[in-house]
Design a protein around this motif. Structure first.
Motif, PDB file in Angstrom:
ATOM      1  N   ASP A 262      38.703  28.339  77.342  1.00 20.79           N
ATOM      2  CA  ASP A 262      37.450  28.986  77.745  1.00 20.79           C
ATOM      3  C   ASP A 262      37.605  29.839  79.001  1.00 20.79           C
ATOM      4  OD1 ASP A 262      36.243  27.719  75.626  1.00 20.79           O
ATOM      5  OD2 ASP A 262      35.489  26.042  76.825  1.00 20.79           O
TER       6      ASP A 262
ATOM      7  N   HIS B  77      40.409  31.832  79.593  1.00 13.88           N
ATOM      8  CA  HIS B  77      41.293  32.984  79.383  1.00 13.88           C
ATOM      9  C   HIS B  77      40.525  34.283  79.639  1.00 13.88           C
ATOM     10  CE1 HIS B  77      45.256  31.920  78.024  1.00 13.88           C
ATOM     11  NE2 HIS B  77      44.803  31.024  77.154  1.00 13.88           N
ATOM     12  N   PRO B  78      41.144  35.234  80.326  1.00 11.26           N
ATOM     13  CA  PRO B  78      40.494  36.543  80.445  1.00 11.26           C
ATOM     14  C   PRO B  78      40.436  37.218  79.065  1.00 11.26           C
ATOM     15  CG  PRO B  78      42.736  36.624  81.301  1.00 11.26           C
ATOM     16  CD  PRO B  78      42.437  35.181  81.030  1.00 11.26           C
ATOM     17  N   LYS B  79      39.501  38.104  78.909  1.00 10.11           N
ATOM     18  CA  LYS B  79      39.267  38.749  77.606  1.00 10.11           C
ATOM     19  C   LYS B  79      40.518  39.431  77.089  1.00 10.11           C
ATOM     20  CE  LYS B  79      35.920  41.699  75.230  1.00 10.11           C
ATOM     21  NZ  LYS B  79      34.705  42.534  75.393  1.00 10.11           N
TER      22      LYS B  79
ATOM     23  N   ILE C  56      42.717  37.020  75.199  1.00  8.75           N
ATOM     24  CA  ILE C  56      42.173  36.645  73.881  1.00  8.75           C
ATOM     25  C   ILE C  56      42.410  37.759  72.872  1.00  8.75           C
ATOM     26  CG2 ILE C  56      40.062  36.089  72.626  1.00  8.75           C
ATOM     27  CD1 ILE C  56      39.037  34.759  75.196  1.00  8.75           C
ATOM     28  N   ILE C  57      42.199  39.003  73.305  1.00  7.13           N
ATOM     29  CA  ILE C  57      42.420  40.156  72.409  1.00  7.13           C
ATOM     30  C   ILE C  57      43.889  40.223  72.001  1.00  7.13           C
ATOM     31  CG2 ILE C  57      42.458  42.680  72.318  1.00  7.13           C
ATOM     32  CD1 ILE C  57      39.975  42.642  74.142  1.00  7.13           C
TER      33      ILE C  57
ATOM     34  N   SER D 217      44.671  37.383  69.545  1.00  9.42           N
ATOM     35  CA  SER D 217      43.985  37.619  68.264  1.00  9.42           C
ATOM     36  C   SER D 217      44.707  38.658  67.425  1.00  9.42           C
ATOM     37  CB  SER D 217      42.540  38.072  68.523  1.00  9.42           C
ATOM     38  OG  SER D 217      41.815  37.073  69.208  1.00  9.42           O
TER      39      SER D 217
END
Length: 620
Positions: A28, A30-32, A35-36, A39
């Motif tokens: 929760d 992790h910087p965006k 995550i990108i 993904s």
């Protein structure tokens, strides 16, 4: 911790609920951008993770100011775990959820709405470094069994153990318990001599209600969280070695033993090296403050493995005395036996401080003061030269037993436990002139020849001490002068040892942890904290120079009067003699060197030749 899909979140939530503490999922935070990246099927680099790890570390620190928490995070590399636990090492416990690749791969494929695809799982296994100090859990177990195992291994075990319940050991146990630590206490069982010592001690004090008491080594060791932290409070010497051998079969890799006794620093280094070969860490920790200090807050001087110290730092700093800025009088001193070395020197300085007060008291008595008057004089001195030893000496001179003062009834034979002897030997080995310490030590040795002193006193006449003409102000100044020389010599010895052994000791920090809790705490020691920030030689400090110059005249008068009136004042006299010697630009050693060359052809150097060349003369 563990690779993605091992069940960290499930187990973490259940554990947090069981312990009634907050739960946080590392994902929760992790910087965006991370995550990108994941993904899209790209594994994170160390650089990608660094800020995330630092964020979780700050989260953990914040939670620890409140109580505790459970954080789940992959933490696959040792470097990651180092960042996550930075500054809170001893308060951190790792739980490693371990399973096979196929087992976890199947789990990952079954979960939905997660940003990390199963294709990245192999990259996590590739970089996984299993933690050495962790509770390892097989993920094949049911969540219920996992939580049960964790509670048994983590929550019901003691944080630190105390081995040996002598005076200091008992006080440290109560100090740790009072500060909220769950402890285990051990004392040996000797039928008819030492039975149920730990259990009886626990029953005696309510603050030990949550402590565990043992007289069986195996049960004692098994009662501790891993890596185990055991503080040894037993007699120095062979006893320590016997205890280590008794403990070794029950220890595991990375357990930590802390020697809190007055051990010889050379032996501490040997034990560090020996235990390192066994995978066990060893910390030599000098502890000063006596029974009361150990209970209420001692000065603690730990040394040894710096990484291992991080695991015991919160315990030692919490129970230590606090300085004027509310910082703990405990600091990591340096490697090997440096902590026991400075404790040894501390005791040497202590010998001199005690000897000086004893000499001052005899002079005041000769001037006609009874013990109450002596106490009053020392009481007035507190405004100028206050110290713990001055305070207790004042109390001693007021104590009465019946119609007489107790001090008058005490046999004049002073004992010692060896640290003054070790300090004198170390000084000789290092070539450092700690003359006051040796003088104070030999004064104790002389005192022990009571029968011979009585016999010899009958055969020699002494001067009439009624001719003594001194003021208490002159005596105070001589006492000030001698104490400065004592502290100069003590810290000089520490500085020389630091250079010799490459310990890189911080004299200012050592003085700071000696400003409270220890036996030699004083206003002078507090002043030296600042002095040592700019020099390693206090006799080069302008403020110290001023005091020495102001008090030397009175010191000469006091020492001369003592010599003339046959009053024993070895420490006061040696302080003056040493000062004269250390401030003499051209000494008598040229004559000694000529003598050595005469009978042994030892050669000499010349003042008129700065090449370093050595000369020999045929003197006949």
């Amino acid at each position: 911790m563990g690779v993605s899909g091992c069940g960290k979140s499930t187990i973490g939530k259940l554990l947090a609920e069981e312990l009634e503490i907050p739960f946080f999922d590392g994902d929760d935070f992790h910087p965006k951008v991370n995550i990108i990246k994941m993904s899209s099927g790209q594994p994170l680099t160390d650089a990608d993770r660094q800020g995330w790890l630092e964020t979780l570390n700050e989260l953990a620190k914040t939670q620890l100011t409140k109580s505790s928490c459970v954080i789940v995070c992959s933490a696959l590399k040792e470097a990651y775990r180092h960042t996550l636990s930075l500054g809170i090492e001893a308060a951190t416990k790792w739980i490693f959820l371990n399973g096979s690749f196929n087992q976890i791969y199947n789990r990952v494929n079954k979960r939905s709405n997660h940003f990390m695809p199963s294709d990245l799982l192999q990259s996590q296994f590739d970089i996984l470094e299993k933690p050495k100090d962790s509770i390892e859990i097989d993920i094949s177990l049911t969540p219920k069994d996992i939580i049960k195992t964790l509670k048994e291994n983590l929550m019901d075990k003691s944080e630190i153990g105390l081995f040996g319940l002598g005076v200091m050991g008992k006080s440290l146990c109560r100090n740790l318990a009072r500060n909220g630590f769950k402890i285990s206490m051990f004392n040996r069982h000797v039928a008819g001599v030492e039975e149920n010592v730990a259990k009886d001690f626990k029953a005696q004090y309510s603050d030990l209600s949550k402590a565990e008491a043992f007289d069986d080594i195996s049960a004692f060791v098994n009662s501790l969280q891993t890596p185990r932290k055991i503080m040894l409070m037993v007699n120095a010497g062979k006893t320590i070695d016997h205890v280590i051998e008794d403990l070794l079969p029950h220890l595991s890799g990375n357990d930590i033993l802390i020697d809190g006794g007055n051990s010889n620093y050379v032996k501490t280094k040997e034990r560090c090296d020996y235990l390192k070969s066994k995978g066990i860490h060893f910390i030599g920790a000098g502890v000063s403050g006596g029974e009361e200090g150990a209970l209420k807050g001692p000065s603690i001087m730990p040394s040894g493995d710096a990484e291992a110290y991080k695991y015991i730092q919160p315990f030692l700093e919490k129970i230590a005395a606090k300085d004027q800025n509310n910082l703990p009088c405990c600091t990591y001193v340096g490697p090997e036996g440096s902590g026991h070395f400075i404790k040894m020197v501390h005791n040497g300085v202590e010998y001199v401080e005690m000897q000086l007060l004893a000499e001052v008291a005899i002079i005041l008595k000769t001037l006609g003061q009874n013990p109450d008057a002596i106490a009053n004089t020392l009481e007035r001195w507190k405004a100028t030269v206050n110290s713990y030893l001055l305070e207790i000496t004042t109390v001693i001179f007021r104590k009465k037993e019946g119609d007489d003062w107790l001090v008058n009834k005490i046999l004049d034979k002073a004992g010692n436990k060896g640290t003054g002897n070790w300090t004198t030997i170390a000084s000789a080995e290092l070539g450092v002139p700690s003359t006051l310490i040796s003088s104070a030590l030999f004064s104790r040795y002389i005192s022990f020849y009571k029968d011979e002193r009585i016999q010899l006193s009958k055969g020699f006449d002494k001067g009439d001490p009624s001719e003594l003409r001194l003021t208490t102000t002159e005596l105070l100044e001589a006492y000030q002068f001698a104490r400065i020389i004592n502290h100069y010599q003590g810290f000089k010895l520490i500085a020389e040892a630091s250079d010799k052994f490459s310990w890189n000791l911080n004299l200012s920090e050592i003085a700071r942890i000696w400003t409270n809790g220890c036996i030699i705490r004083s206003t002078l020691m507090t002043d030296l904290v600042e002095v040592f920030k700019s020099t390693t030689n206090i006799l080069t400090n302008t403020d110290v120079i001023k005091v020495v110059q102001q008090t030397k005249k009175a010191t000469k008068k006091v020492v001369s009067a003592c010599v003339t009136n046959d009053l024993v004042s070895p420490a006061l006299s040696e302080a003056l003699q040493f000062f004269n010697g250390i401030t003499t630009p051209y000494a008598s050693a040229n004559i000694i060197q000529a003598q050595r060359d005469y009978f042994g052809a030892h050669t000499y150097q010349r003042l008129d030749d700065d090449s370093g060349k050595r000369f020999h003369t045929n003197w006949i």
